[in-house]
Design a protein around this motif. Structure first.
Motif, PDB file in Angstrom:
ATOM      1  N   ILE A 195       0.863  -1.181   0.000  1.00  0.00           N
ATOM      2  CA  ILE A 195       0.000   0.000   0.000  1.00  0.00           C
ATOM      3  C   ILE A 195       0.896   1.226   0.000  1.00  0.00           C
ATOM      4  N   GLN A 196       0.769   2.021  -1.039  1.00  0.00           N
ATOM      5  CA  GLN A 196       1.625   3.200  -1.250  1.00  0.00           C
ATOM      6  C   GLN A 196       3.106   2.847  -1.143  1.00  0.00           C
ATOM      7  N   GLY A 197       3.440   1.692  -1.687  1.00  0.00           N
ATOM      8  CA  GLY A 197       4.836   1.292  -1.761  1.00  0.00           C
ATOM      9  C   GLY A 197       5.383   0.635  -0.517  1.00  0.00           C
ATOM     10  N   LYS A 198       4.627   0.580   0.570  1.00  0.00           N
ATOM     11  CA  LYS A 198       5.067  -0.100   1.786  1.00  0.00           C
ATOM     12  C   LYS A 198       4.475  -1.503   1.799  1.00  0.00           C
ATOM     13  N   VAL A 199       5.278  -2.491   2.160  1.00  0.00           N
ATOM     14  CA  VAL A 199       4.876  -3.892   2.071  1.00  0.00           C
ATOM     15  C   VAL A 199       4.371  -4.386   3.421  1.00  0.00           C
ATOM     16  N   TYR A 200       3.215  -5.040   3.393  1.00  0.00           N
ATOM     17  CA  TYR A 200       2.593  -5.526   4.624  1.00  0.00           C
ATOM     18  C   TYR A 200       2.352  -7.030   4.539  1.00  0.00           C
ATOM     19  N   ASN A 201       2.549  -7.696   5.656  1.00  0.00           N
ATOM     20  CA  ASN A 201       2.268  -9.130   5.772  1.00  0.00           C
ATOM     21  C   ASN A 201       0.886  -9.283   6.398  1.00  0.00           C
ATOM     22  N   VAL A 202      -0.088  -9.704   5.588  1.00  0.00           N
ATOM     23  CA  VAL A 202      -1.470  -9.810   6.065  1.00  0.00           C
ATOM     24  C   VAL A 202      -1.915 -11.265   6.167  1.00  0.00           C
ATOM     25  N   THR A 203      -0.952 -12.168   6.303  1.00  0.00           N
ATOM     26  CA  THR A 203      -1.264 -13.593   6.367  1.00  0.00           C
ATOM     27  C   THR A 203      -2.236 -13.900   7.500  1.00  0.00           C
ATOM     28  N   GLU A 204      -1.909 -13.468   8.696  1.00  0.00           N
ATOM     29  CA  GLU A 204      -2.773 -13.729   9.842  1.00  0.00           C
ATOM     30  C   GLU A 204      -3.987 -12.804   9.857  1.00  0.00           C
ATOM     31  N   TRP A 205      -3.774 -11.566   9.419  1.00  0.00           N
ATOM     32  CA  TRP A 205      -4.866 -10.601   9.402  1.00  0.00           C
ATOM     33  C   TRP A 205      -6.007 -11.046   8.494  1.00  0.00           C
ATOM     34  N   SER A 206      -5.682 -11.754   7.415  1.00  0.00           N
ATOM     35  CA  SER A 206      -6.724 -12.189   6.479  1.00  0.00           C
ATOM     36  C   SER A 206      -7.750 -13.099   7.149  1.00  0.00           C
ATOM     37  N   LYS A 207      -7.348 -13.763   8.216  1.00  0.00           N
ATOM     38  CA  LYS A 207      -8.254 -14.692   8.898  1.00  0.00           C
ATOM     39  C   LYS A 207      -9.309 -13.962   9.718  1.00  0.00           C
ATOM     40  N   ILE A 208      -9.042 -12.714  10.077  1.00  0.00           N
ATOM     41  CA  ILE A 208      -9.995 -11.954  10.881  1.00  0.00           C
ATOM     42  C   ILE A 208     -10.391 -10.639  10.207  1.00  0.00           C
ATOM     43  N   HIS A 209      -9.990 -10.466   8.984  1.00  0.00           N
ATOM     44  CA  HIS A 209     -10.300  -9.243   8.237  1.00  0.00           C
ATOM     45  C   HIS A 209     -11.813  -9.045   8.174  1.00  0.00           C
ATOM     46  N   PRO A 210     -12.334  -7.891   8.596  1.00  0.00           N
ATOM     47  CA  PRO A 210     -13.788  -7.665   8.592  1.00  0.00           C
ATOM     48  C   PRO A 210     -14.436  -7.864   7.226  1.00  0.00           C
ATOM     49  N   GLY A 211     -13.676  -7.609   6.168  1.00  0.00           N
ATOM     50  CA  GLY A 211     -14.216  -7.795   4.823  1.00  0.00           C
ATOM     51  C   GLY A 211     -14.030  -9.197   4.285  1.00  0.00           C
ATOM     52  N   GLY A 212     -13.543 -10.107   5.133  1.00  0.00           N
ATOM     53  CA  GLY A 212     -13.309 -11.481   4.695  1.00  0.00           C
ATOM     54  C   GLY A 212     -11.941 -11.650   4.056  1.00  0.00           C
ATOM     55  N   ASP A 213     -11.559 -12.883   3.823  1.00  0.00           N
ATOM     56  CA  ASP A 213     -10.239 -13.156   3.254  1.00  0.00           C
ATOM     57  C   ASP A 213     -10.208 -13.076   1.737  1.00  0.00           C
ATOM     58  N   ILE A 214     -11.381 -13.150   1.090  1.00  0.00           N
ATOM     59  CA  ILE A 214     -11.435 -13.173  -0.374  1.00  0.00           C
ATOM     60  C   ILE A 214     -10.785 -11.943  -1.007  1.00  0.00           C
ATOM     61  N   PRO A 215     -11.112 -10.716  -0.575  1.00  0.00           N
ATOM     62  CA  PRO A 215     -10.469  -9.540  -1.197  1.00  0.00           C
ATOM     63  C   PRO A 215      -8.950  -9.567  -1.080  1.00  0.00           C
ATOM     64  N   LEU A 216      -8.427  -9.989   0.076  1.00  0.00           N
ATOM     65  CA  LEU A 216      -6.981 -10.035   0.262  1.00  0.00           C
ATOM     66  C   LEU A 216      -6.350 -11.126  -0.594  1.00  0.00           C
ATOM     67  N   LEU A 217      -6.992 -12.270  -0.677  1.00  0.00           N
ATOM     68  CA  LEU A 217      -6.460 -13.367  -1.482  1.00  0.00           C
ATOM     69  C   LEU A 217      -6.480 -13.017  -2.966  1.00  0.00           C
ATOM     70  N   ASN A 218      -7.537 -12.342  -3.393  1.00  0.00           N
ATOM     71  CA  ASN A 218      -7.644 -11.994  -4.811  1.00  0.00           C
ATOM     72  C   ASN A 218      -6.590 -10.983  -5.253  1.00  0.00           C
ATOM     73  N   LEU A 219      -6.138 -10.149  -4.330  1.00  0.00           N
ATOM     74  CA  LEU A 219      -5.147  -9.119  -4.661  1.00  0.00           C
ATOM     75  C   LEU A 219      -3.785  -9.414  -4.045  1.00  0.00           C
ATOM     76  N   ALA A 220      -3.594 -10.628  -3.586  1.00  0.00           N
ATOM     77  CA  ALA A 220      -2.346 -10.991  -2.906  1.00  0.00           C
ATOM     78  C   ALA A 220      -1.138 -10.776  -3.813  1.00  0.00           C
ATOM     79  N   GLY A 221      -0.037 -10.312  -3.219  1.00  0.00           N
ATOM     80  CA  GLY A 221       1.203 -10.122  -3.963  1.00  0.00           C
ATOM     81  C   GLY A 221       1.205  -8.918  -4.872  1.00  0.00           C
ATOM     82  N   GLN A 222       0.328  -7.953  -4.622  1.00  0.00           N
ATOM     83  CA  GLN A 222       0.229  -6.777  -5.481  1.00  0.00           C
ATOM     84  C   GLN A 222       0.178  -5.499  -4.641  1.00  0.00           C
ATOM     85  N   ASP A 223       0.364  -4.375  -5.309  1.00  0.00           N
ATOM     86  CA  ASP A 223       0.087  -3.104  -4.669  1.00  0.00           C
ATOM     87  C   ASP A 223      -1.418  -2.869  -4.766  1.00  0.00           C
TER      88      ASP A 223
END
Length: 467
Positions: A46-74
């Motif tokens: 996000i804005q060039g900073k890299v984040y590890n959302v592996t664990e966060w995806s399991k409790i993400h309020p919007g579900g894991d699908i959005p994170l998985l679909n855009l995984a490995g991208q800005d």
């Protein structure tokens, strides 16, 4: 000047790091970031900073699908679209310490982010207007009239009119549920959650949890044939001949089989489209039950189940108050058919737009929304009928923006599309129906043509393929 080095991520993957000696930051390339695209090793930028959302995806309020679909991208544009300013403060705890070396921002993304910032500074995301109050009053009036007509009239005509009023109420409630699901309806997250369960599960019987699960995926992967569940309707409907290849639905995790049964239904879909929309509600009830009974992680599962049981208590009781079975069946069918108008509305926004196969990409967010959506042009006095979703592109670009602002930003979005030579498709309700039917007919004829051998079908594809 940079020196290459390697490190091991928490998942065990080897990461190539470029240590900058000029600014003290550690960098990885977009190519390296793309390797972290699995549920067990999920990174985003996000804005060039890299984040590890592996664990966060399991409790993400919007579900894991959005994170998985855009995984490995800005995913900067998507993040801005779906999150309020307060969400930025929670990112730091997920920061890996690395930056994206080749991070770039396109001109269209710069303009989009500037617009989002201007809307935020103007307080537009928080100014919800009085539309919700008006809608709630209107829905209450419709439901009261429906119940009164069923309980205190012996006229068959009044009973059928009551069914129509119930269908119209369900349409308006769906728009309110949509607003609550996008956190537009109420002032706080908790009240939006309560509103979603109450008006969604309790009054319509359709789980807000199911809606969020599918709708978030739809927004992220708008009109991707294998990632967007809103285009995956085999064996009954297909908007593109690309679905005839029995592609795998990444969302559902199964193959969308195009067999002889599907070919039969698809071959006549331009005739069956409206009848299917009249009873499409039955499928939503089924999808709700299947999800709530599944092993998937479902936020507030208990509340969703209780809310759904409330619906399946009051609705059968109301229907049972009618004097005989023919009237009861007719009452239900009338209510479903009226609500079917809304199902048509939803499909008009996307069925005839461009489609593609493959995952969504974070660096063409604006472009994908413009190509995958169709606005419905109408006078302002009809806004209640469409619930704001006639401004489909505006909503997709700014999903947190209350519907009362969509008409006012429409000219701005149109000009931005014109500036960057991107489509802005706005059709009348009639023309949108005609275009959708043409799309379905084209796919129907292609399905029939498949039985005549590949060469002829390839010629048809060359001249008539859609998307």
């Amino acid at each position: 000047m940079c020196e290459d080095s390697t490190m091991v991520s928490p998942s065990g993957a080897v990461v190539e790091v470029l240590d900058s000696t000029t600014d003290g930051k550690k960098y990885i390339t977009s190519e390296e970031l793309q390797k972290h695209n699995k549920p067990s090793d999920l990174w985003i930028s996000i804005q060039g900073k890299v984040y590890n959302v592996t664990e966060w995806s399991k409790i993400h309020p919007g579900g894991d699908i959005p994170l998985l679909n855009l995984a490995g991208q800005d995913v900067t544009d998507a993040f801005i679209a779906f999150h309020p300013g307060s969400a930025w403060q929670h990112l730091q705890k997920l920061f890996t310490g690395y930056h994206l070396k080749d991070y770039q921002v396109s001109d269209i993304s710069k303009d989009y982010r500037k617009l989002a910032s201007e809307f935020s500074k103007a307080g537009m995301f928080d100014k919800k207007g009085h539309g919700v109050i008006y809608s709630l009053c209107f829905v209450s009036l419709l439901l009261s009239a429906c119940v009164y007509g069923v309980l205190y009239s012996t006229s068959v005509t009044i009973h059928m009119l009551s069914g129509a009023l119930l269908g119209l109420a369900w349409m308006q409630i769906a728009y309110l549920g949509h607003d609550a699901g996008h956190y537009q309806m109420m002032s706080t997250r908790g009240w939006n959650k309560f509103a979603g369960i109450f008006i969604g599960n309790c009054i319509t019987g359709i789980s807000i949890a199911w809606w969020k699960w599918t709708h978030n995926a739809h927004h992220i992967a708008c009109n991707s044939l294998d990632y967007d569940p809103d285009l995956q309707h085999l064996p009954m409907l297909a908007v593109s001949s690309k679905l005839f290849q029995s592609i795998t639905s990444v969302f559902y995790g199964r193959k969308l089989t195009f067999d002889s049964l599907a070919r039969f239904f698809i071959s006549y879909q331009h005739y069956t489209y409206y009848p299917i929309m009249c009873v499409a509600r039955v499928n939503l009830y089924l999808q709700t039950i299947l999800l709530l009974c599944s092993k998937r992680r479902i936020p507030d599962r208990a509340y969703n189940i209780i809310g759904t049981l409330v619906f399946w208590t009051w609705f059968p009781v109301l229907v049972s108050c009618l004097p005989n079975w023919p009237e009861r069946v007719a009452f239900v069918l009338v209510s479903f058919c009226v609500t079917g108008i809304q199902h048509v509305q939803f499909t008009l926004n996307h069925f005839a737009a461009d489609v593609y196969v493959g995952p969504p990409k974070g660096n063409d967010w604006f472009e994908k929304q413009t190509s995958g959506t169709i606005d419905i042009s109408c006078s302002s006095y009809m806004d209640w009928f469409f619930g704001g979703l006639q401004f489909q592109l505006e909503h997709h670009l700014f999903p947190r923006l209350p519907r009362c602002h969509l008409r006012s930003i429409s000219p701005i979005v149109r000009e931005l599309c014109k500036k960057h030579n991107l489509p802005y498709t706005s059709l009348s309700f009639y023309d949108a129906n005609v275009t959708t039917l043409k799309t379905l007919r084209t796919a129907a004829l292609q399905a029939r043509d498949l039985a005549n051998g590949a060469p002829q079908n390839l010629v048809w594809e060359a001249f008539n393929t859609h998307g």
